[in-house]
Design a protein around this motif. Sequence first.
Motif, PDB file in Angstrom:
ATOM      1  N   UNK A   1       0.804  -1.220   0.000  1.00 13.14           N
ATOM      2  CA  UNK A   1       0.000   0.000   0.000  1.00 13.14           C
ATOM      3  C   UNK A   1       0.833   1.263   0.000  1.00 13.14           C
ATOM      4  N   UNK A   2       0.156   2.385   0.196  1.00 10.94           N
ATOM      5  CA  UNK A   2       0.778   3.701   0.057  1.00 10.94           C
ATOM      6  C   UNK A   2       1.495   4.175   1.315  1.00 10.94           C
TER       7      UNK A   2
ATOM      8  N   UNK B   1       5.036  -2.469   2.283  1.00 12.71           N
ATOM      9  CA  UNK B   1       5.718  -2.521   0.989  1.00 12.71           C
ATOM     10  C   UNK B   1       4.929  -1.709  -0.036  1.00 12.71           C
ATOM     11  N   UNK B   2       5.584  -0.839  -0.828  1.00 14.88           N
ATOM     12  CA  UNK B   2       4.860  -0.108  -1.872  1.00 14.88           C
ATOM     13  C   UNK B   2       4.224  -1.039  -2.899  1.00 14.88           C
ATOM     14  N   UNK B   3       3.263  -0.529  -3.624  1.00 11.75           N
ATOM     15  CA  UNK B   3       2.583  -1.329  -4.642  1.00 11.75           C
ATOM     16  C   UNK B   3       3.529  -1.757  -5.765  1.00 11.75           C
ATOM     17  N   UNK B   4       4.405  -0.874  -6.179  1.00 10.29           N
ATOM     18  CA  UNK B   4       5.306  -1.179  -7.294  1.00 10.29           C
ATOM     19  C   UNK B   4       4.541  -1.717  -8.502  1.00 10.29           C
ATOM     20  N   UNK B   5       3.334  -1.202  -8.732  1.00  7.45           N
ATOM     21  CA  UNK B   5       2.547  -1.604  -9.893  1.00  7.45           C
ATOM     22  C   UNK B   5       1.680  -2.826  -9.702  1.00  7.45           C
ATOM     23  N   UNK B   6       1.734  -3.460  -8.528  1.00  6.23           N
ATOM     24  CA  UNK B   6       0.941  -4.673  -8.321  1.00  6.23           C
ATOM     25  C   UNK B   6      -0.556  -4.381  -8.299  1.00  6.23           C
ATOM     26  N   UNK B   7      -0.932  -3.142  -8.050  1.00  5.40           N
ATOM     27  CA  UNK B   7      -2.354  -2.804  -8.060  1.00  5.40           C
ATOM     28  C   UNK B   7      -2.894  -2.650  -9.477  1.00  5.40           C
TER      29      UNK B   7
ATOM     30  N   UNK C   1      -4.679  -8.504  -9.848  1.00  5.66           N
ATOM     31  CA  UNK C   1      -4.603  -9.470  -8.749  1.00  5.66           C
ATOM     32  C   UNK C   1      -5.795  -9.232  -7.823  1.00  5.66           C
ATOM     33  N   UNK C   2      -6.683 -10.186  -7.770  1.00  5.76           N
ATOM     34  CA  UNK C   2      -7.961 -10.002  -7.080  1.00  5.76           C
ATOM     35  C   UNK C   2      -7.833  -9.617  -5.629  1.00  5.76           C
ATOM     36  N   UNK C   3      -6.917 -10.271  -4.893  1.00  6.32           N
ATOM     37  CA  UNK C   3      -6.842 -10.002  -3.463  1.00  6.32           C
ATOM     38  C   UNK C   3      -6.252  -8.622  -3.173  1.00  6.32           C
ATOM     39  N   UNK C   4      -5.705  -7.943  -4.197  1.00  7.75           N
ATOM     40  CA  UNK C   4      -5.295  -6.549  -4.043  1.00  7.75           C
ATOM     41  C   UNK C   4      -6.350  -5.619  -4.634  1.00  7.75           C
ATOM     42  N   UNK C   5      -6.770  -5.900  -5.885  1.00  8.70           N
ATOM     43  CA  UNK C   5      -7.729  -5.025  -6.569  1.00  8.70           C
ATOM     44  C   UNK C   5      -9.071  -4.951  -5.847  1.00  8.70           C
ATOM     45  N   UNK C   6      -9.500  -6.053  -5.274  1.00  6.33           N
ATOM     46  CA  UNK C   6     -10.841  -6.129  -4.709  1.00  6.33           C
ATOM     47  C   UNK C   6     -10.895  -5.878  -3.199  1.00  6.33           C
ATOM     48  N   UNK C   7      -9.779  -5.624  -2.602  1.00 10.36           N
ATOM     49  CA  UNK C   7      -9.800  -5.369  -1.162  1.00 10.36           C
ATOM     50  C   UNK C   7     -10.369  -3.973  -0.898  1.00 10.36           C
TER      51      UNK C   7
END
Length: 306
Positions: free
Chosen positions: A74-75, A108-114, A118-124
């Motif tokens: 996250x941020x 840890x920063x997102x580093x583009x993972x958002x 990836x459902x468990x990140x996008x949908x949280x």
Amino acid sequence: MCRFVILLVTALCLLACNNAQQTVSGPQLQRITYQSNVENIERDYFVYLPKGYASDKTKQWPLMLFLHGNGERGDGKKQLGHVLKHGPLYEAWIQKKDLPFIIISPQLPMFGFDKMGIGYIDQRTDDSIPVRLIDGVPERPSAFVTAGELTGAIAVDMTEQAPLFPMGWEQVETDLLDMLTHVKQHYRTDNHRVYLTGLSYGGVGTWYMASKHPQLFAAIAPVVGWGHPSLMQPIAQQKLPVWAFAGGRDSAVVVERFYHGLNTLEQLGHPDVRFTVHEDMGHDTWTRVYSGDDIYTWLLNHKIDK
């Protein structure tokens, strides 16, 4: 008269005990602001202070650095609460487990993972961030659904595998070192008892940080995160105590990948390697590990002899 004296002494003793109990401070969760060396922006991390820290002005406390998994990125500001979902900080702050550690918990920063779908990140949502209750503790989340029969595992050669997942904790190595330095300077830490643990991505990060800086830690406990054999030489030379954990039904970080690195440690002469496989558990093996007492007792049995 004698009975009156006995009652008076008893009452005074009870009053003294109650006053002593009242002077023990409760745990605290603080946010520390820092300037990220990687992103060059302001971010925060959590520092957990255990029960009794504020009231006992002389005690030095063991220090734990905890590295979360991929889903809690996250941020470092609005999203920082997601690091409360799992691990020692969840146990200490949300479940009110009396852990005698100062805990550093960065994000840890997102580093583009958002942006990778990836459902468990996008949908949280922020609604999923656990909240500490004034009275009692919340019900624990349900265990991950796992399928398949219990089976053994055959080691696989990890030589050709990349030693690290991309854009993980190795990217913020300098930030983590700065956090350790800051907390040691501004809090009453026992610098002979500094520990490192993490789950999943954070388990891999644990191996990395231990390989790069083995002299900083008294013991490490990577949970459901395997270590590449190329990282093991410094850990073995330092004889840094290791207790690794895996889930037998883990399809995300399969147990077969752990053996090459652990065997390499022993081949290099490391005398203190533990490996526990929870055969009935999936990737959330960390829930059992961190909710128990064994991992914390084991860590506290080790110190840096300097």
